[in-house]
Write a protein that holds these residues in place. Structure first.
Motif, short mmCIF file in Angstrom:
data_model
loop_
_atom_site.label_atom_id
_atom_site.label_comp_id
_atom_site.label_asym_id
_atom_site.label_seq_id
_atom_site.Cartn_x
_atom_site.Cartn_y
_atom_site.Cartn_z
N MET A 35 0.80 -1.21 0.00
CA MET A 35 0.00 0.00 0.00
C MET A 35 0.84 1.27 0.00
SD MET A 35 -3.32 -0.80 2.40
CE MET A 35 -2.37 -1.30 3.85
N LEU A 36 1.93 1.27 0.76
CA LEU A 36 2.70 2.50 0.95
C LEU A 36 3.86 2.66 -0.02
CD1 LEU A 36 2.84 2.78 4.85
CD2 LEU A 36 1.14 3.70 3.26
N LEU A 37 4.52 1.57 -0.35
CA LEU A 37 5.77 1.67 -1.11
C LEU A 37 5.60 1.46 -2.61
CD1 LEU A 37 8.26 -0.16 1.28
CD2 LEU A 37 7.70 2.28 1.14
N VAL A 38 4.69 0.57 -3.00
CA VAL A 38 4.56 0.25 -4.43
C VAL A 38 4.21 1.48 -5.27
CG1 VAL A 38 3.20 -1.03 -6.13
CG2 VAL A 38 4.14 -2.20 -4.15
N PRO A 39 3.22 2.32 -4.86
CA PRO A 39 2.98 3.53 -5.67
C PRO A 39 4.21 4.42 -5.79
CG PRO A 39 1.15 3.15 -4.18
CD PRO A 39 2.23 2.21 -3.77
N CYS A 40 4.97 4.54 -4.72
CA CYS A 40 6.19 5.36 -4.77
C CYS A 40 7.22 4.75 -5.72
CB CYS A 40 6.78 5.49 -3.36
SG CYS A 40 5.74 6.41 -2.20
N LEU A 41 7.39 3.44 -5.65
CA LEU A 41 8.35 2.78 -6.54
C LEU A 41 7.93 2.92 -8.01
CD1 LEU A 41 9.10 -0.47 -4.50
CD2 LEU A 41 10.58 1.52 -4.80
N MET A 42 6.63 2.84 -8.27
CA MET A 42 6.15 3.00 -9.64
C MET A 42 6.43 4.42 -10.16
SD MET A 42 4.98 0.10 -10.71
CE MET A 42 6.42 -0.52 -9.81
N LEU A 43 6.27 5.41 -9.29
CA LEU A 43 6.55 6.79 -9.70
C LEU A 43 8.04 6.99 -9.98
CD1 LEU A 43 4.21 8.74 -7.25
CD2 LEU A 43 4.03 8.67 -9.75
N VAL A 44 8.89 6.39 -9.15
CA VAL A 44 10.33 6.48 -9.39
C VAL A 44 10.69 5.82 -10.72
CG1 VAL A 44 12.60 5.71 -8.58
CG2 VAL A 44 10.93 6.59 -6.94
N LEU A 45 10.14 4.64 -10.96
CA LEU A 45 10.38 3.95 -12.23
C LEU A 45 9.93 4.80 -13.40
CD1 LEU A 45 11.21 1.38 -13.76
CD2 LEU A 45 8.89 0.51 -13.37
N LEU A 46 8.74 5.39 -13.29
CA LEU A 46 8.21 6.21 -14.36
C LEU A 46 9.10 7.42 -14.62
CD1 LEU A 46 5.66 6.55 -16.22
CD2 LEU A 46 4.80 8.10 -14.46
N ARG A 47 9.59 8.02 -13.54
CA ARG A 47 10.45 9.21 -13.70
C ARG A 47 11.69 8.88 -14.51
NH1 ARG A 47 13.75 12.03 -14.85
NH2 ARG A 47 14.65 13.87 -13.85
#
Length: 253
Positions: A35-47
């Motif tokens: 819940m907390l980390l996956v959205p952040c990791l996806m945003l980093v990957l996208l960046r």
């Protein structure tokens, strides 16, 4: 099994249900990480996928800032609720003086608290660390991201009533999430779609979540379309929560 007819909606019972769910989540680090980390990791990957084209990240990053929390909260909430029903926990709870509205509101409150943390982490990461360039206030981005996460929670609670296993709960994702993802305007403006698809997109809440993010992306002031989009997303979340309470089952047949 005998049942006790619950009294009217009670904030005390709702709060107690939310506290119980949060205690369970505290002992499930994998779910917390999802819940907390996956959205952040996806945003980093996208960046860094668009490392050579920061403007592209600006254009779609704001939209995905709302979509990623919606998807993760949908998955976690639908599976967690179904697990409670298949284990018999839900049946035992509803045999007590606890109404369906109390139960659904308690779940929504618990996962909503997690959604606040999730949205704050993702928004802070995108704006202040990954350099997402938005014209409007980051706080408005946070508001839309939070409402999207709450919408994902509501959708997860609703579809869990129709699944007989955790695998089936995951199978609802292509039916509930993917069409919205394709039609929300993320890949092409909705006005450029076939008129029939544009009409369908007009009744999908994710379309208004993306529209709201785009309003923040391009306008410095609070606009009336943004207010409309926020009200629609919030209204959809409340409507789906009400449907979830109406369709909630004690156990899986």
């Amino acid at each position: 099994m005998s049942t006790t007819t619950p009294a009217a909606f009670s904030s005390a019972r709702t709060t107690a249900t939310a506290a119980r769910v949060l205690r369970q989540l505290r002992h499930d680090p994998r779910t917390i990480a999802l819940m907390l980390l996956v959205p952040c990791l996806m945003l980093v990957l996208l960046r860094y996928v668009f490392d050579a084209s920061p403007r592209t990240f600006d254009n779609i990053g704001a939209s995905l800032l709302g979509i990623f929390p919606l998807i993760t909260m949908f998955l976690v909430t639908s599976i967690a609720t179904l697990r409670e029903r298949t284990s018999g926990t839900l049946e035992r709870l509803l045999a007590m003086p606890l109404g369906k509205a109390d139960l659904i509101a308690g779940y929504a409150l618990a996962f909503g608290a997690v959604a606040v943390v999730q949205s704050a982490l993702a928004t802070g990461l995108a704006v202040w660390l990954l350099g997402l360039d938005v014209t409007g206030s980051p706080w408005l981005l946070l508001l839309v991201a939070l409402l999207d996460a709450l919408l994902g929670t509501a959708l997860g609670l609703f579809v869990s009533a129709f699944a007989a296993s955790e695998f089936q709960a995951v199978q609802f994702m292509p039916a509930v999430i993917f069409p919205q993802l394709l039609l929300c305007g993320l890949f092409t403006p909705r006005a450029d779609m076939h008129p029939l698809l544009e009409a369908v997109s007009d009744v999908l809440p994710m379309s208004y979540a993306v529209d709201g993010m785009n309003e923040v992306l391009h306008h410095t002031e609070l606009t009336s379309p943004f207010v409309r989009d926020v009200v629609i997303v919030a209204g959809c979340a409340l409507l789906v929560l009400a449907l979830g309470a109406a369709t909630l089952r004690r156990r899986t047949d």
